[in-house]
Design an enzyme around this catalytic site. Structure first.
Site, mmCIF file in Angstrom:
data_model
loop_
_atom_site.group_PDB
_atom_site.id
_atom_site.type_symbol
_atom_site.label_atom_id
_atom_site.label_comp_id
_atom_site.label_asym_id
_atom_site.label_seq_id
_atom_site.Cartn_x
_atom_site.Cartn_y
_atom_site.Cartn_z
ATOM 1 N N HIS A 160 62.908 66.358 60.574
ATOM 2 C CA HIS A 160 63.834 66.131 59.465
ATOM 3 C C HIS A 160 63.036 66.107 58.160
ATOM 4 C CE1 HIS A 160 67.445 64.163 61.757
ATOM 5 N NE2 HIS A 160 67.051 65.297 62.300
ATOM 6 N N GLU A 193 62.910 64.049 55.716
ATOM 7 C CA GLU A 193 62.274 62.770 55.364
ATOM 8 C C GLU A 193 60.978 62.540 56.130
ATOM 9 O OE1 GLU A 193 65.472 63.340 56.319
ATOM 10 O OE2 GLU A 193 66.715 61.585 55.915
ATOM 11 N N CYS A 202 69.248 59.366 58.928
ATOM 12 C CA CYS A 202 69.676 58.992 60.280
ATOM 13 C C CYS A 202 68.853 57.785 60.757
ATOM 14 C CB CYS A 202 69.484 60.186 61.232
ATOM 15 S SG CYS A 202 67.751 60.544 61.614
ATOM 16 N N CYS A 230 65.045 58.452 60.779
ATOM 17 C CA CYS A 230 64.436 58.469 59.433
ATOM 18 C C CYS A 230 64.455 57.076 58.800
ATOM 19 C CB CYS A 230 65.138 59.508 58.567
ATOM 20 S SG CYS A 230 64.824 61.195 59.180
#
Lengths: 147, 147
Positions: A57, A59, A87, A90
Site C-alpha cells: 500500500h 502508506e 486500512c 496501514c
C-alpha cells in the site's frame, strides 16, 4: 507574500497526483506523501498489482522511504497525507512510526481502520475529509472501469 | 514411517530458530515461517533495527516473500507460523493475504491484535499457544539484556 501555501490542501494535491499515477498504471488509485518541516520527504502510490504484494500500500512504502531518509524509525514531527483512509495494516504501521499527524481525503467505508476503533498512536493527530470529493471520485472512476 | 512429522510444533520450531537469529542480531526476537503443502516457502525474523524500518516485522517480510514465490497476492492454502502474536499491522496485512491459517506461540499482552477485536479475515483459522513458553522465554530473555 509566500509563493507556496503549505496547507493541507497543497500536500493533499500532491498525494492526489500520486493516486492519478496509480490509476494510469491500473492500480487502485491511492496516493500518499510524507512531509517533514514543509518538505516532502517521501511520496508513493499503491503498488499491490505491480509488486504482486498485498503489503505494498502507498502508506507502507512511503513510511519505509521516510524512515530510510531520516535514518530513524520514529516519524515524530512528520505528517502523512493519503487520499484514502488508511486500512488496519496501514494504521498499525503508522502506530509504530509514532507519526505526529495523519491527514486523509476520502473515507473508506469498507476497510477503513476507523471501523475497528482507534488503532492510531494516542499522540497522533488525525484530520479527515481534505479534498475528499476529488479523492473519492478517482476511486469510483477506477472501479467503474473494472466493471 | 515418516522421517518428519509435519506438525504445528515442527514448523513452530523452525520459526523459533528464526527468532533466535533475531536475538543474536540484537532484534526483538520474533520469527516466522510460511508453509504451503508442508513446504516452507518463506522464513524471516524481525528486522526493524537492521533496516531502520518499523514495518519490517517478520510477518510482513515473510508475506512479501511468499507472494513473490507463489506469484500471487492470495495465500489461500498457506499457514503462517509466528513465535509472537501478530500486532495490528501484521494482522491487517494477513487479512489482505487471505491466508488460510495463522499459528502463533506467545501472546502479546501489550500490542497483540486480539486486544483490538478480531482483525483477521473471517476465513482464516487462528491457532494460539503452540510452544508458547519457549517463544515467550526468548523475548523475556531479550528484554532482560536491555535493562
Amino acid at each position: 507574500m509566500p509563493i507556496f501555501d503549505f496547507s493541507d490542501e497543497y500536500f493533499m494535491q500532491k498525494a492526489l497526483l500520486e493516486a492519478q499515477m496509480a490509476f494510469e498504471e491500473g492500480e487502485v488509485p491511492v496516493g500518499c506523501v510524507i512531509v517533514c518541516n514543509d518538505k516532502i520527504i517521501s511520496t508513493c502510490h499503491n503498488m499491490t498489482k505491480r509488486l504482486n504484494d498485498c503489503t505494498s500500500h502507498a502508506e507502507i512504502i512511503a513510511l519505509s522511504a521516510a524512515q530510510e531518509y531520516l535514518q530513524s524509525k520514529n516519524l515524530k514531527g512528520c505528517t502523512l497525507y493519503v487520499t484514502l483512509e488508511p486500512c488496519v495494516m496501514c494504521a498499525g504501521a503508522l502506530y509504530w512510526s509514532q507519526i505526529s499527524r495523519i491527514v486523509y481525503g476520502a473515507e473508506d467505508k469498507k476497510r477503513g481502520s476507523s471501523l475497528f476503533g482507534n488503532l492510531y498512536h494516542p499522540k497522533t493527530e488525525i484530520v479527515s475529509g481534505i479534498m475528499s470529493e476529488e479523492c473519492s471520485l478517482l476511486i469510483k472512476d477506477f472501479f467503474k472501469t473494472k466493471r
